[in-house]
Design a protein around this motif. Structure first.
Motif, short mmCIF file in Angstrom:
data_model
loop_
_atom_site.label_atom_id
_atom_site.label_comp_id
_atom_site.label_asym_id
_atom_site.label_seq_id
_atom_site.Cartn_x
_atom_site.Cartn_y
_atom_site.Cartn_z
N GLY A 190 12.52 -1.34 11.25
CA GLY A 190 13.84 -1.70 9.71
C GLY A 190 13.11 -1.11 8.77
O GLY A 190 13.36 -1.02 8.04
N LEU A 191 11.10 -0.72 8.98
CA LEU A 191 10.45 -0.40 7.48
C LEU A 191 10.69 1.50 7.34
O LEU A 191 9.86 1.03 6.16
N LEU A 192 10.89 1.56 7.84
CA LEU A 192 10.75 2.92 7.43
C LEU A 192 12.44 3.92 7.93
O LEU A 192 13.16 3.56 8.41
N GLU A 193 12.29 5.15 7.27
CA GLU A 193 13.48 5.74 7.52
C GLU A 193 12.44 7.32 7.29
O GLU A 193 12.51 7.58 6.35
N THR A 194 13.26 8.05 8.43
CA THR A 194 13.50 9.75 8.00
C THR A 194 14.74 10.46 7.89
O THR A 194 15.55 10.53 8.38
N ARG A 195 13.96 10.99 6.65
CA ARG A 195 14.91 12.23 6.03
C ARG A 195 14.75 13.54 7.07
O ARG A 195 13.83 14.41 6.30
N HIS A 196 14.98 14.02 7.49
CA HIS A 196 14.76 15.40 8.34
C HIS A 196 15.03 16.74 7.46
O HIS A 196 15.73 16.96 5.97
N GLY A 231 0.63 -1.51 -0.19
CA GLY A 231 0.39 0.01 -0.05
C GLY A 231 0.89 1.21 -0.26
O GLY A 231 0.37 2.24 -0.41
N HIS A 232 2.19 1.29 0.61
CA HIS A 232 3.01 2.21 0.63
C HIS A 232 4.19 1.37 0.51
O HIS A 232 4.67 0.86 0.82
N PRO A 233 4.25 1.45 -1.27
CA PRO A 233 5.82 1.10 -2.41
C PRO A 233 6.72 1.31 -1.66
O PRO A 233 7.39 2.12 -0.86
N VAL A 234 8.05 0.24 -1.55
CA VAL A 234 9.63 0.44 -1.18
C VAL A 234 10.07 1.84 -1.72
O VAL A 234 9.59 1.77 -2.87
N ARG A 247 11.57 2.23 3.26
CA ARG A 247 12.89 1.26 2.94
C ARG A 247 12.76 0.10 2.40
O ARG A 247 11.76 -0.56 2.27
N ASP A 248 13.81 -0.46 1.98
CA ASP A 248 13.24 -1.69 0.68
C ASP A 248 14.08 -2.31 1.72
O ASP A 248 15.33 -3.08 1.93
N PHE A 249 12.89 -2.98 2.89
CA PHE A 249 13.28 -3.67 4.17
C PHE A 249 13.75 -5.13 3.25
O PHE A 249 14.40 -5.95 4.33
N VAL A 250 13.70 -6.19 2.19
CA VAL A 250 13.62 -7.18 1.84
C VAL A 250 15.02 -7.04 1.54
O VAL A 250 16.06 -8.15 1.74
N ARG A 251 15.70 -6.09 1.03
CA ARG A 251 16.58 -6.16 0.51
C ARG A 251 17.62 -5.54 2.21
O ARG A 251 18.90 -6.08 2.09
N LEU A 252 17.48 -4.61 2.61
CA LEU A 252 18.33 -4.39 3.67
C LEU A 252 17.61 -4.62 5.25
O LEU A 252 18.77 -4.35 6.03
N GLY A 253 16.78 -5.42 5.07
CA GLY A 253 16.66 -5.31 6.57
C GLY A 253 16.67 -7.24 6.65
O GLY A 253 17.88 -7.65 6.28
N GLY A 254 16.72 -7.78 8.36
CA GLY A 254 17.61 -8.58 8.40
C GLY A 254 16.28 -9.68 9.18
O GLY A 254 15.07 -9.20 8.72
N VAL A 255 16.78 -10.65 10.05
CA VAL A 255 15.30 -11.84 10.10
C VAL A 255 15.08 -11.74 11.30
O VAL A 255 13.79 -11.81 11.23
#
Length: 230
Positions: A60-66, A25-28, A73-81
């Motif tokens: 690890g699903l979101l990141e905020t840039r001030h 619903g909110h794309p990577v 975030r691309d949680f599949v590529r960058l996330g962990g188990v």
């Protein structure tokens, strides 16, 4: 006795946003709408929204840039188990992929346990196997079964296998009640595990690998059939 936790507005909002993220619903890579707009849309305060964002950022699903905004975030590529329990809770389709890893890792653990287990660890495995028979109720048998697998991973002497085993079990937790079918009968649960324990106790790597493969395939089929029915 203890008071059961009550779901807060932040809990509800976090779950809703997570569902929307993992289902696309909110794309990577996309930025979420401005905070004011989101808060009004969900009917919450901006403070509540910030708390939910903080949790999802930690997951690890979101990141905020001030000065720019909050991005998925691309949680599949960058996330962990560590994300697996969260992903399974909101998107059960991940469970089939977890089962695939479970099969691959499980046979390696059994094989390595047969090669490396100490006498004390072999004795522990036999005791834990008996605990499966003695357990009462599907959930208790399920937990006793898990302890056998934790002991197998420890018997490999490789702590990474231990952590992987814990991670996979943690991933099951959101849907554990739907995976209890293989453990409804303690005697049958023990019978499926016994060939693995016997092979490890005998130090037979090939037999342990084969027995683990049979166990994992059989229990996976039962679990998936029950999930499909649910």
């Amino acid at each position: 006795m203890r008071t059961l936790p009550r779901e807060t507005v932040v809990d509800t909002l976090e779950a809703q946003l997570c569902e929307e993220i993992v289902t696309g619903g909110h794309p990577v890579g996309s930025y979420l709408p401005p905070e004011r707009e989101l808060a009004e849309g969900y009917g919450v305060t901006r403070t509540t929204l910030k708390h939910a964002f903080a949790r999802l950022t930690q997951s690890g699903l979101l990141e905020t840039r001030h000065g720019i905004g909050t991005r998925v975030r691309d949680f599949v590529r960058l996330g962990g188990v560590d994300l697996l329990p969260l992903l399974v809770r909101h998107s059960p389709g991940w469970l089939r992929e977890i089962f695939e890893v479970r099969r691959g890792v499980g046979v390696l653990i059994a094989e390595q346990a047969a090669a490396r287990a100490t006498d004390a660890q072999r004795s522990e495995l036999r005791g834990l196997l008996e605990a499966v028979t003695a357990a009462e109720g599907g959930e208790a048998v399920q937990l006793a079964d898990m302890e056998v697998h934790r002991a197998l991973s420890r018997a490999t002497g490789n702590r990474v296998y231990v952590l992987l085993t814990n991670t996979l079990f943690n991933a099951y937790l959101p849907v554990r009640s739907h995976l209890v079918a293989p453990f409804a009968d303690p005697a049958a649960a023990r019978a499926r595990l016994e060939p693995i324990v016997a092979a490890v106790a005998a130090g037979d790597r090939h037999a342990a690998r084969a027995a683990a493969g049979e166990y994992l395939a059989a229990t996976e089929q039962i679990m998936l059939e029950r999930l499909g029915a649910a």
